[in-house]
Design a protein around this motif. Sequence first.
Motif, PDB file in Angstrom:
ATOM      1  N   ILE A   1      -9.539   2.879  12.771  1.00 35.63           N
ATOM      2  CA  ILE A   1     -10.627   2.489  13.670  1.00 35.63           C
ATOM      3  C   ILE A   1     -11.239   1.192  13.150  1.00 35.63           C
ATOM      4  N   VAL A   2     -11.354   0.221  14.034  1.00 33.02           N
ATOM      5  CA  VAL A   2     -11.881  -1.091  13.665  1.00 33.02           C
ATOM      6  C   VAL A   2     -13.140  -1.356  14.476  1.00 33.02           C
ATOM      7  N   ASP A   3     -14.207  -1.719  13.777  1.00 30.68           N
ATOM      8  CA  ASP A   3     -15.471  -2.016  14.450  1.00 30.68           C
ATOM      9  C   ASP A   3     -16.039  -3.300  13.859  1.00 30.68           C
ATOM     10  N   GLN A   4     -15.653  -4.425  14.461  1.00 27.48           N
ATOM     11  CA  GLN A   4     -16.154  -5.742  14.065  1.00 27.48           C
ATOM     12  C   GLN A   4     -16.077  -5.949  12.551  1.00 27.48           C
ATOM     13  N   GLY A   5     -14.896  -5.789  12.031  1.00 21.90           N
ATOM     14  CA  GLY A   5     -14.667  -6.058  10.617  1.00 21.90           C
ATOM     15  C   GLY A   5     -14.796  -4.869   9.698  1.00 21.90           C
TER      16      GLY A   5
ATOM     17  N   PRO B   1       0.082  -7.881   2.463  1.00 22.68           N
ATOM     18  CA  PRO B   1      -1.217  -8.510   2.747  1.00 22.68           C
ATOM     19  C   PRO B   1      -1.237  -9.131   4.141  1.00 22.68           C
ATOM     20  N   ALA B   2      -2.405  -9.127   4.743  1.00 18.05           N
ATOM     21  CA  ALA B   2      -2.550  -9.657   6.091  1.00 18.05           C
ATOM     22  C   ALA B   2      -3.950 -10.214   6.288  1.00 18.05           C
ATOM     23  N   ILE B   3      -4.054 -11.152   7.196  1.00 16.76           N
ATOM     24  CA  ILE B   3      -5.341 -11.738   7.570  1.00 16.76           C
ATOM     25  C   ILE B   3      -5.756 -11.164   8.924  1.00 16.76           C
ATOM     26  N   TRP B   4      -6.965 -10.632   9.010  1.00 18.38           N
ATOM     27  CA  TRP B   4      -7.471 -10.126  10.280  1.00 18.38           C
ATOM     28  C   TRP B   4      -7.923 -11.300  11.124  1.00 18.38           C
ATOM     29  N   LYS B   5      -7.396 -11.429  12.333  1.00 16.86           N
ATOM     30  CA  LYS B   5      -7.620 -12.620  13.155  1.00 16.86           C
ATOM     31  C   LYS B   5      -8.794 -12.495  14.117  1.00 16.86           C
ATOM     32  N   GLU B   6      -9.233 -11.274  14.425  1.00 14.91           N
ATOM     33  CA  GLU B   6     -10.209 -11.088  15.492  1.00 14.91           C
ATOM     34  C   GLU B   6     -11.455 -10.380  14.950  1.00 14.91           C
ATOM     35  N   PRO B   7     -12.404 -11.141  14.392  1.00 16.22           N
ATOM     36  CA  PRO B   7     -13.576 -10.526  13.761  1.00 16.22           C
ATOM     37  C   PRO B   7     -14.435  -9.713  14.721  1.00 16.22           C
ATOM     38  N   GLU B   8     -14.385  -9.987  16.013  1.00 20.35           N
ATOM     39  CA  GLU B   8     -15.203  -9.257  16.984  1.00 20.35           C
ATOM     40  C   GLU B   8     -14.482  -8.056  17.568  1.00 20.35           C
ATOM     41  N   PHE B   9     -13.270  -7.804  17.103  1.00 19.01           N
ATOM     42  CA  PHE B   9     -12.460  -6.708  17.653  1.00 19.01           C
ATOM     43  C   PHE B   9     -13.087  -5.355  17.349  1.00 19.01           C
ATOM     44  N   SER B  10     -13.162  -4.508  18.359  1.00 21.66           N
ATOM     45  CA  SER B  10     -13.542  -3.107  18.178  1.00 21.66           C
ATOM     46  C   SER B  10     -12.537  -2.264  18.942  1.00 21.66           C
ATOM     47  N   GLY B  11     -11.953  -1.302  18.259  1.00 26.24           N
ATOM     48  CA  GLY B  11     -10.940  -0.479  18.889  1.00 26.24           C
ATOM     49  C   GLY B  11     -10.126   0.255  17.837  1.00 26.24           C
ATOM     50  N   VAL B  12      -8.961   0.689  18.232  1.00 23.78           N
ATOM     51  CA  VAL B  12      -8.096   1.458  17.344  1.00 23.78           C
ATOM     52  C   VAL B  12      -6.772   0.738  17.155  1.00 23.78           C
ATOM     53  N   LEU B  13      -6.426   0.546  15.905  1.00 26.43           N
ATOM     54  CA  LEU B  13      -5.089   0.098  15.564  1.00 26.43           C
ATOM     55  C   LEU B  13      -4.262   1.377  15.415  1.00 26.43           C
ATOM     56  N   GLY B  14      -3.379   1.614  16.366  1.00 24.06           N
ATOM     57  CA  GLY B  14      -2.780   2.929  16.492  1.00 24.06           C
ATOM     58  C   GLY B  14      -1.704   3.249  15.468  1.00 24.06           C
ATOM     59  N   LYS B  15      -1.577   4.531  15.158  1.00 21.80           N
ATOM     60  CA  LYS B  15      -0.485   5.003  14.319  1.00 21.80           C
ATOM     61  C   LYS B  15       0.837   4.525  14.909  1.00 21.80           C
ATOM     62  N   GLY B  16       1.716   4.025  14.052  1.00 19.79           N
ATOM     63  CA  GLY B  16       3.000   3.523  14.511  1.00 19.79           C
ATOM     64  C   GLY B  16       3.016   2.049  14.851  1.00 19.79           C
ATOM     65  N   THR B  17       1.859   1.379  14.763  1.00 21.24           N
ATOM     66  CA  THR B  17       1.836  -0.069  14.989  1.00 21.24           C
ATOM     67  C   THR B  17       2.708  -0.751  13.948  1.00 21.24           C
ATOM     68  N   PRO B  18       3.627  -1.628  14.369  1.00 18.40           N
ATOM     69  CA  PRO B  18       4.416  -2.363  13.374  1.00 18.40           C
ATOM     70  C   PRO B  18       3.516  -3.294  12.569  1.00 18.40           C
ATOM     71  N   VAL B  19       3.577  -3.194  11.250  1.00 26.34           N
ATOM     72  CA  VAL B  19       2.753  -4.069  10.413  1.00 26.34           C
ATOM     73  C   VAL B  19       3.592  -5.094   9.657  1.00 26.34           C
ATOM     74  N   ALA B  20       4.882  -4.839   9.460  1.00 22.33           N
ATOM     75  CA  ALA B  20       5.748  -5.783   8.759  1.00 22.33           C
ATOM     76  C   ALA B  20       7.162  -5.645   9.276  1.00 22.33           C
ATOM     77  N   GLN B  21       7.813  -6.782   9.498  1.00 22.91           N
ATOM     78  CA  GLN B  21       9.227  -6.791   9.855  1.00 22.91           C
ATOM     79  C   GLN B  21      10.004  -7.251   8.630  1.00 22.91           C
ATOM     80  N   CYS B  22      10.991  -6.471   8.240  1.00 23.52           N
ATOM     81  CA  CYS B  22      11.694  -6.715   6.984  1.00 23.52           C
ATOM     82  C   CYS B  22      13.194  -6.801   7.215  1.00 23.52           C
ATOM     83  N   PHE B  23      13.848  -7.607   6.386  1.00 22.19           N
ATOM     84  CA  PHE B  23      15.307  -7.650   6.399  1.00 22.19           C
ATOM     85  C   PHE B  23      15.793  -8.150   5.049  1.00 22.19           C
ATOM     86  N   ALA B  24      16.997  -7.751   4.700  1.00 25.38           N
ATOM     87  CA  ALA B  24      17.581  -8.150   3.421  1.00 25.38           C
ATOM     88  C   ALA B  24      18.180  -9.545   3.542  1.00 25.38           C
TER      89      ALA B  24
END
Length: 238
Positions: free
Chosen positions: A71-75, A166-189
């Motif tokens: 759950i994200v509420d403005q940071g 590591p990641a940078i949050w881009k939307e400081p005013e965002f309020s909502g849910v980052l849902g389970k299963g959201t892709p957070v990193a794409q990886c390959f060998a």
Amino acid sequence: MRVIFRCDPMLAAHLPRPVPARGALPDWLRAMPATAYSAIHARDIRTLKQCPPVVDAMTYGFMILLPCDVIVDQGKFSWDWNIPEPATGNHPRAPLSFHTPGQLAGSPFAKPGQAALKFNSFWTIEVEDGWSLYATHPVNREDLPFRLVTGLVDSDRFSDGGINFPAIWKEPEFSGVLGKGTPVAQCFAVPRAAPQLEFEVFDEKRQAAYAQTVADVLSTPGVYRKRFRARRGPSKGE
């Protein structure tokens, strides 16, 4: 290429497994039209949906997924994730942790007073000898409210500890849910050996091939897809 994922035995039933990237395509790609009208051309033209290099990049490798709703509420970030105590020492239980603002000092990611997110990994990853793991933001996913910082890990050697992303949050005013299963990193060998760079000028044969190939691509839809694109089959275990 075998990629081996391992996790704590107490958490195995609670964690979403990494998935082939082709299984995590965004809804907007599926929904977007195959053609769109171009006022410049005065006709319909093909959209990104019909660009094989764009789609192939988005389906390459595998995705690390967010293990629970956040759950994200403005940071401010919170979660309610009831999982067992891991059996392994020094193992995380939270889906997120943070890098302090000072760790970004001097980089283009730095913003006054803003920490960086750290998506905790609950899977160790092992690749074959001589290969490294390239982890980056899910390709072409500008719709996600964060931007992953790209990294390269020698996962043929570092395979007993989890990789954090590591990641940078881009939307400081965002309020909502980052849902389970959201892709957070794409990886390959990727191979660790440096490529050998060679430079040549076109001979007559290459000039003719260049001119013909470009003419074919410009005159006929689907030339790359039909003549040059490699066939891609499902991965083992998919």
